[in-house]
Design a protein around this motif. Structure first.
Motif, PDB file in Angstrom:
ATOM      1  N   THR A   1     -31.263 -50.231  57.145  1.00 33.92           N
ATOM      2  CA  THR A   1     -31.292 -48.835  56.728  1.00 33.92           C
ATOM      3  C   THR A   1     -31.541 -47.929  57.931  1.00 33.92           C
ATOM      4  OG1 THR A   1     -32.280 -49.572  54.661  1.00 33.92           O
ATOM      5  CG2 THR A   1     -32.339 -47.222  55.113  1.00 33.92           C
ATOM      6  N   PRO A   2     -30.665 -46.944  58.166  1.00 33.23           N
ATOM      7  CA  PRO A   2     -30.933 -45.985  59.238  1.00 33.23           C
ATOM      8  C   PRO A   2     -32.236 -45.232  58.971  1.00 33.23           C
ATOM      9  CG  PRO A   2     -28.681 -45.779  58.413  1.00 33.23           C
ATOM     10  CD  PRO A   2     -29.409 -46.661  57.465  1.00 33.23           C
ATOM     11  N   ARG A  46     -23.643 -47.457  44.060  1.00 29.67           N
ATOM     12  CA  ARG A  46     -24.599 -46.753  44.909  1.00 29.67           C
ATOM     13  C   ARG A  46     -25.935 -47.482  44.875  1.00 29.67           C
ATOM     14  NH1 ARG A  46     -22.978 -41.670  42.458  1.00 29.67           N
ATOM     15  NH2 ARG A  46     -21.659 -40.476  43.871  1.00 29.67           N
ATOM     16  N   ARG A  77     -27.424 -45.193  49.484  1.00 28.79           N
ATOM     17  CA  ARG A  77     -26.273 -45.716  50.223  1.00 28.79           C
ATOM     18  C   ARG A  77     -25.049 -45.670  49.326  1.00 28.79           C
ATOM     19  NH1 ARG A  77     -25.077 -51.920  51.555  1.00 28.79           N
ATOM     20  NH2 ARG A  77     -24.682 -51.731  49.342  1.00 28.79           N
ATOM     21  N   GLU A  78     -23.995 -45.013  49.791  1.00 31.05           N
ATOM     22  CA  GLU A  78     -22.743 -44.944  49.052  1.00 31.05           C
ATOM     23  C   GLU A  78     -22.008 -46.283  49.145  1.00 31.05           C
ATOM     24  OE1 GLU A  78     -21.772 -42.485  47.203  1.00 31.05           O
ATOM     25  OE2 GLU A  78     -23.305 -41.023  47.768  1.00 31.05           O
ATOM     26  N   ASP A 116     -19.240 -46.992  50.329  1.00 30.98           N
ATOM     27  CA  ASP A 116     -18.557 -47.173  51.609  1.00 30.98           C
ATOM     28  C   ASP A 116     -19.519 -47.425  52.767  1.00 30.98           C
ATOM     29  OD1 ASP A 116     -19.709 -44.699  51.945  1.00 30.98           O
ATOM     30  OD2 ASP A 116     -17.827 -43.604  52.224  1.00 30.98           O
ATOM     31  N   GLY A 117     -20.840 -47.526  52.447  1.00 32.00           N
ATOM     32  CA  GLY A 117     -21.824 -47.838  53.468  1.00 32.00           C
ATOM     33  C   GLY A 117     -22.506 -46.638  54.091  1.00 32.00           C
ATOM     34  N   VAL A 118     -22.095 -45.426  53.738  1.00 29.28           N
ATOM     35  CA  VAL A 118     -22.704 -44.217  54.291  1.00 29.28           C
ATOM     36  C   VAL A 118     -24.028 -43.932  53.578  1.00 29.28           C
ATOM     37  CG1 VAL A 118     -22.464 -41.720  54.574  1.00 29.28           C
ATOM     38  CG2 VAL A 118     -20.495 -43.217  54.940  1.00 29.28           C
ATOM     39  N   TRP A 119     -25.077 -43.678  54.366  1.00 26.93           N
ATOM     40  CA  TRP A 119     -26.400 -43.367  53.822  1.00 26.93           C
ATOM     41  C   TRP A 119     -26.645 -41.867  53.852  1.00 26.93           C
ATOM     42  CZ3 TRP A 119     -29.939 -46.889  51.886  1.00 26.93           C
ATOM     43  CH2 TRP A 119     -29.683 -48.238  52.151  1.00 26.93           C
ATOM     44  N   TRP A 120     -27.425 -41.367  52.891  1.00 27.03           N
ATOM     45  CA  TRP A 120     -27.928 -39.995  52.956  1.00 27.03           C
ATOM     46  C   TRP A 120     -29.339 -39.961  52.398  1.00 27.03           C
ATOM     47  CZ3 TRP A 120     -28.481 -37.285  48.134  1.00 27.03           C
ATOM     48  CH2 TRP A 120     -27.805 -37.852  47.045  1.00 27.03           C
ATOM     49  N   GLN A 170     -25.083 -33.931  46.016  1.00 30.12           N
ATOM     50  CA  GLN A 170     -26.237 -34.228  46.870  1.00 30.12           C
ATOM     51  C   GLN A 170     -27.188 -33.034  46.965  1.00 30.12           C
ATOM     52  OE1 GLN A 170     -24.946 -35.861  50.637  1.00 30.12           O
ATOM     53  NE2 GLN A 170     -23.664 -37.395  49.690  1.00 30.12           N
TER      54      GLN A 170
END
Length: 211
Positions: free
Chosen positions: A69-70, A88, A110-111, A113-117, A157
């Motif tokens: 996790t970033p 998700r 985490r979406e 596609d692997g993108v975190w927010w 978001q």
């Protein structure tokens, strides 16, 4: 069980070695969730906690992979994990470094596609479990210390509603029809189950005096 060693290079550091990521035993497992395919997610609490995903197998859950996790440093551990029908992944984390005066909590997503927010983050914050509707449109998160509960639109978001000062707030649940339930710990050591509606600021008691 075994842990797949296919870990991205950015996840490694002085303390985050291959041995750290692939230790084949749990460190304080705190929460688990299943997705629609039967994959099992396990969140570990405490310093050095990991998010692990176990693939469903006919002979048992024997192979896991790490989900780095970033932003989450070695001093953080996870306190809850959940997944919706879209794939998700949701998690809450808490700083757990010994002797820390200023602690931090966070809620992350985490979406597929692997993108975190990051949903929420703050000093002294202690977030409850995350809960959402099956489709993943709405996310509900409570925060212990402020006794606040927030609703988020996961597509845009953004926060869409909130309620403040629900003293004793502990856990949240979002039912299939959109009803939000929360548990409260009372001063007399009993528990209450409440329905809360942020649109009209109503609170309805479902059960009180639970022990």
């Amino acid at each position: 069980f075994q842990i797949n060693d296919a870990i991205p290079a950015w996840a490694f550091g002085l303390q985050r070695t291959l041995e750290f990521w692939t230790q084949p035993s749990f460190r304080r497992p705190a929460s688990l969730a299943f997705d629609h395919s039967g994959k099992l997610y396990v969140a570990e609490a405490g310093q050095g906690g990991r998010l692990l995903a176990f693939e469903p197998m006919s002979d048992g859950l024997k192979m896991a992979r790490v989900i780095p996790t970033p932003w989450i440093e070695i001093s953080y551990g996870y306190t809850s994990v959940a997944v919706d029908d879209k794939g998700r992944l949701y998690a809450t984390s808490q700083e757990s470094e010994a002797g820390t005066i200023l602690s931090f909590g966070s809620v992350i997503v985490r979406e597929p596609d692997g993108v975190w927010w990051m949903v929420d983050y703050g000093p002294f914050a202690e977030f409850s479990n995350v809960s959402m509707d099956p489709a993943g449109h709405t996310l509900v998160v409570g925060e212990y210390r402020g006794a606040d509960i927030s609703w988020y639109d996961t597509e845009r978001q953004v926060e869409v509603a909130s309620m403040r000062h629900l003293d004793g707030l502990r856990h949240t649940a979002l039912l299939a029809d959109g009803t939000t339930l929360v548990s409260l710990a009372r001063a007399d050591n009993s528990w209450s189950l409440l329905e809360v509606d942020p649109l009209n600021s109503t609170v309805l008691e479902w059960a009180v005096g639970l022990t």
